[in-house]
Design a protein around this motif. Structure first.
Motif, PDB file in Angstrom:
ATOM      1  N   PHE A 282      74.549  70.898  23.235  1.00  0.00           N
ATOM      2  CA  PHE A 282      73.432  71.245  22.351  1.00  0.00           C
ATOM      3  C   PHE A 282      72.800  72.567  22.783  1.00  0.00           C
ATOM      4  N   SER A 283      72.722  72.792  24.088  1.00  0.00           N
ATOM      5  CA  SER A 283      72.178  74.056  24.579  1.00  0.00           C
ATOM      6  C   SER A 283      73.063  75.221  24.162  1.00  0.00           C
ATOM      7  N   ASP A 284      74.371  75.007  24.181  1.00  0.00           N
ATOM      8  CA  ASP A 284      75.311  76.066  23.810  1.00  0.00           C
ATOM      9  C   ASP A 284      75.138  76.522  22.360  1.00  0.00           C
TER      10      ASP A 284
ATOM     11  N   SER B  76      72.526  74.597  11.597  1.00  0.00           N
ATOM     12  CA  SER B  76      72.090  75.291  12.801  1.00  0.00           C
ATOM     13  C   SER B  76      71.093  74.442  13.594  1.00  0.00           C
ATOM     14  N   PHE B  77      71.210  74.505  14.911  1.00  0.00           N
ATOM     15  CA  PHE B  77      70.257  73.852  15.795  1.00  0.00           C
ATOM     16  C   PHE B  77      69.497  74.870  16.643  1.00  0.00           C
TER      17      PHE B  77
ATOM     18  N   ALA C 179      65.347  74.058  28.954  1.00  0.00           N
ATOM     19  CA  ALA C 179      65.387  72.605  29.150  1.00  0.00           C
ATOM     20  C   ALA C 179      64.228  72.160  30.027  1.00  0.00           C
ATOM     21  N   THR C 180      63.765  70.955  29.762  1.00  0.00           N
ATOM     22  CA  THR C 180      62.709  70.320  30.546  1.00  0.00           C
ATOM     23  C   THR C 180      63.138  68.897  30.845  1.00  0.00           C
ATOM     24  N   SER C 181      62.837  68.414  32.037  1.00  0.00           N
ATOM     25  CA  SER C 181      63.249  67.061  32.410  1.00  0.00           C
ATOM     26  C   SER C 181      62.044  66.143  32.592  1.00  0.00           C
TER      27      SER C 181
ATOM     28  N   ILE D  91      71.480  74.366  32.757  1.00  0.00           N
ATOM     29  CA  ILE D  91      71.187  74.912  31.426  1.00  0.00           C
ATOM     30  C   ILE D  91      70.416  76.222  31.542  1.00  0.00           C
ATOM     31  N   GLN D  92      69.430  76.247  32.409  1.00  0.00           N
ATOM     32  CA  GLN D  92      68.614  77.454  32.572  1.00  0.00           C
ATOM     33  C   GLN D  92      69.435  78.605  33.135  1.00  0.00           C
TER      34      GLN D  92
END
Length: 293
Positions: A56-58, A33-34, A87-89, A80-81
């Protein structure tokens, strides 16, 4: 006597490994799990990096996205949001070691320790060796290889402290077989493979069994970097195909992910073929590119 016992022990271990590998063909390792894990992806503003971030977000990961293009990477964060992810960039030119150090410090302060590092940012010139400029060769090595060293040196210590983490390095099938007009690129990707294997073995020798390493070997990918490819045996891959296979491989702790998967067996069989057939293949068998500049 001790040598004989070691030989017997080694043979028993070999048979065990063969049996385990056979079982894994039919019963793959369970996916880990992630959910809630912090995953950092370099070169996340487009292509494979963008798709890796989305995949990865999914599966529930929180994302830290690095790219040199501010607009592109912010667009991925927004995507993603909007899909309910986190997420952060950060803007980072991974060809510059001081910039990597500075941005890594910001990530640790503002977001936290990274659980999964995905070194994806890359560059490909696709030119004949003698027409490549000194600056182009240096930039290829800086981005495709040295950046992997610098990011690992930034984020591996916290993984060691926790004995937990995963480092994913995107290589290429050019690491397995160098071809014309990819001298700088193939050299960098071969080095990525060697670097990952050596660092993985170092962690194993030092007892950090909770840190995993995965090297990804895709064939030609439709990202815009490869314009004139030769491959009559398979189609050009989409970034989504590469990301999907890579993320699944990471979930199963695979050390090497070949995309498409049949390339794994192609490499094994290729090692048994006559050298001349490998070095001077027919048009059907040849996989490479034409000069791009």
């Amino acid at each position: 006597m001790y040598v004989i016992l070691e030989i017997i022990q080694t043979l028993c271990y070999l048979f065990y490994c063969i049996a385990e590998a056979t079982v894994r063909v039919f019963v793959p390792e369970k996916k880990k799990s992630f959910a809630g894990k912090l995953v950092l992806v370099t070169g996340a503003g487009h292509g494979i990096g963008r798709e890796l971030a989305l995949h990865f977000s999914d599966i529930g990961a929180r994302l830290v996205l690095w790219d040199i293009n501010k607009q592109n990477v912010e667009n991925v964060v927004q995507e993603i949001q909007e899909n309910g992810g986190t997420a952060t960039s950060y803007i980072c030119d991974v060809s510059k070691i001081e910039e990597i150090k500075s941005v890594a410090d910001k990530v640790r302060r503002e977001v936290g320790d990274v659980d999964v590092l995905v070194n994806n940012a890359g560059i490909l010139h696709g030119a004949s060796f003698l027409t490549l400029t000194d600056a182009e060769i240096k930039r290829t090595i800086d981005i495709n290889l040295l950046a992997y060293f610098w990011t690992c040196r930034q984020f591996l210590p916290s993984m060691i402290n926790r004995n937990s983490g995963h480092i994913v390095n995107i290589a290429s099938m050019a690491a397995k077989k160098g071809v014309a007009y990819l001298t700088d690129y193939a050299a960098s990707k071969c080095a990525v493979q060697g670097f990952t294997e050596a660092l993985s073995d170092e962690m194993r020798r030092e007892g950090y069994d909770g840190i995993f390493f995965t090297t990804v070997f895709p064939m030609f990918v439709d990202t815009g970097m490869t314009k004139f490819s030769h491959d009559r045996l398979s189609k050009m891959l989409s970034p989504a195909e590469v990301a999907s296979a890579a993320v699944e491989g990471v979930q199963r702790n695979k050390k090497g992910v070949y995309i498409p998967s049949n390339l794994d067996w192609s490499v094994r069989i290729g090692n048994l073929l006559p050298r001349r057939f490998i070095d001077d293949p027919t048009d059907l068998m040849y996989r490479g590119i034409d000069p791009q500049k």
